[in-house]
Design a protein around this motif. Sequence first.
Motif, PDB file in Angstrom:
ATOM      1  N   LEU A   2     -28.776  55.941 -10.804  1.00 28.31           N
ATOM      2  CA  LEU A   2     -28.477  54.872  -9.842  1.00 28.31           C
ATOM      3  C   LEU A   2     -26.970  54.709  -9.641  1.00 28.31           C
ATOM      4  N   MET A   3     -26.212  54.818 -10.727  1.00 26.44           N
ATOM      5  CA  MET A   3     -24.754  54.696 -10.632  1.00 26.44           C
ATOM      6  C   MET A   3     -24.157  55.845  -9.828  1.00 26.44           C
ATOM      7  N   CYS A  14     -25.052  67.255  -8.857  1.00 23.46           N
ATOM      8  CA  CYS A  14     -24.875  67.558  -7.422  1.00 23.46           C
ATOM      9  C   CYS A  14     -24.171  66.422  -6.703  1.00 23.46           C
ATOM     10  N   THR A  15     -24.534  65.175  -7.049  1.00 18.54           N
ATOM     11  CA  THR A  15     -23.874  64.032  -6.402  1.00 18.54           C
ATOM     12  C   THR A  15     -22.384  64.003  -6.729  1.00 18.54           C
ATOM     13  N   TYR A  16     -22.038  64.316  -7.993  1.00 13.39           N
ATOM     14  CA  TYR A  16     -20.625  64.310  -8.364  1.00 13.39           C
ATOM     15  C   TYR A  16     -19.883  65.515  -7.788  1.00 13.39           C
ATOM     16  N   ALA A  17     -20.599  66.611  -7.555  1.00  7.09           N
ATOM     17  CA  ALA A  17     -19.978  67.757  -6.889  1.00  7.09           C
ATOM     18  C   ALA A  17     -19.626  67.389  -5.451  1.00  7.09           C
ATOM     19  N   VAL A  18     -20.542  66.672  -4.787  1.00 11.48           N
ATOM     20  CA  VAL A  18     -20.280  66.189  -3.423  1.00 11.48           C
ATOM     21  C   VAL A  18     -19.118  65.208  -3.426  1.00 11.48           C
ATOM     22  N   HIS A  26     -17.319  57.864 -15.150  1.00 15.02           N
ATOM     23  CA  HIS A  26     -18.767  58.049 -15.030  1.00 15.02           C
ATOM     24  C   HIS A  26     -19.194  59.370 -15.656  1.00 15.02           C
ATOM     25  N   LEU A  27     -18.415  60.414 -15.441  1.00 20.28           N
ATOM     26  CA  LEU A  27     -18.752  61.736 -15.982  1.00 20.28           C
ATOM     27  C   LEU A  27     -18.687  61.756 -17.518  1.00 20.28           C
TER      28      LEU A  27
END
Length: 267
Positions: free
Chosen positions: A118-119, A216-220, A244-245
């Motif tokens: 969610l975050m 994938c979201t953090y790659a984007v 976050h990571l």
Amino acid sequence: MAAENYTVNNVESFIITGFDHLQNQKLLGFLILITYMLILLGNGINLCIISINRHLHKPMYILICNLAVVDIMFSSTCSTTMISVLLAETKTVSYYSCISRTYFYHLGDIIVCIALTLMAIDRLIAIKIPLRYHSIVTNSRTFLLISLTWLIGFSIMGVVISVVDNVPYCQPVIRYVFCDYPSMIRAACVNPEPYFFLPAMISLWLLCGQFPFILCTYAVLAYSVTRLSNNSSKKQMISTCSSHLIVLFSYYAPKLVSVLLTRIGLC
């Protein structure tokens, strides 16, 4: 066949023996106690600051509060058992206490994973479509999603714990450091392998489903940050995503190791 004559009622309590081979048990107990107190202090401060400050009553901080609550629950279920065994030298845990600790430990495990997802989605919307962020991600929708994740967790753990509660136990010994699903199944008078299929499917969903999605979201996000022209905005986004990571890998790295060790019988 003899094992089938045993019922759950044969065992009223378990003896935790996972630390018996250690020499400096008191030292380890104090280290776990200090770590546990720091977890309670850190999460407690987060909850107090966010609840008191009205300016922080926003979706991102609501998600952080949810993560803090789960972290307290998750760490309390295992830390209190280990502290009791190592410092108070109380190795006996009642059957229903062990069952409840198993329930809340794995519930926290599931909820933490979904909370991290969610975050990640929250940050993705904030960076990709910032102008529509406040209309899409509202406090009421955030509370609704959090409630849904807890409902999913309660439902999954209801099924898992019913398995643990219905297997026959013929020995009151848990050869691990606290109560969880693998330790209780291995204390039962059954072949444990078939009983690991359900948790394996849940772990597969968490590790091979949500984890790649979050990456994938953090790659984007990383790609979007590189295209920002404003250096201050870029630094802010990098700082947010980095924190976050760190949380993400702090959760998933030990979980992956735990799943692998469980499958080969070492955990």
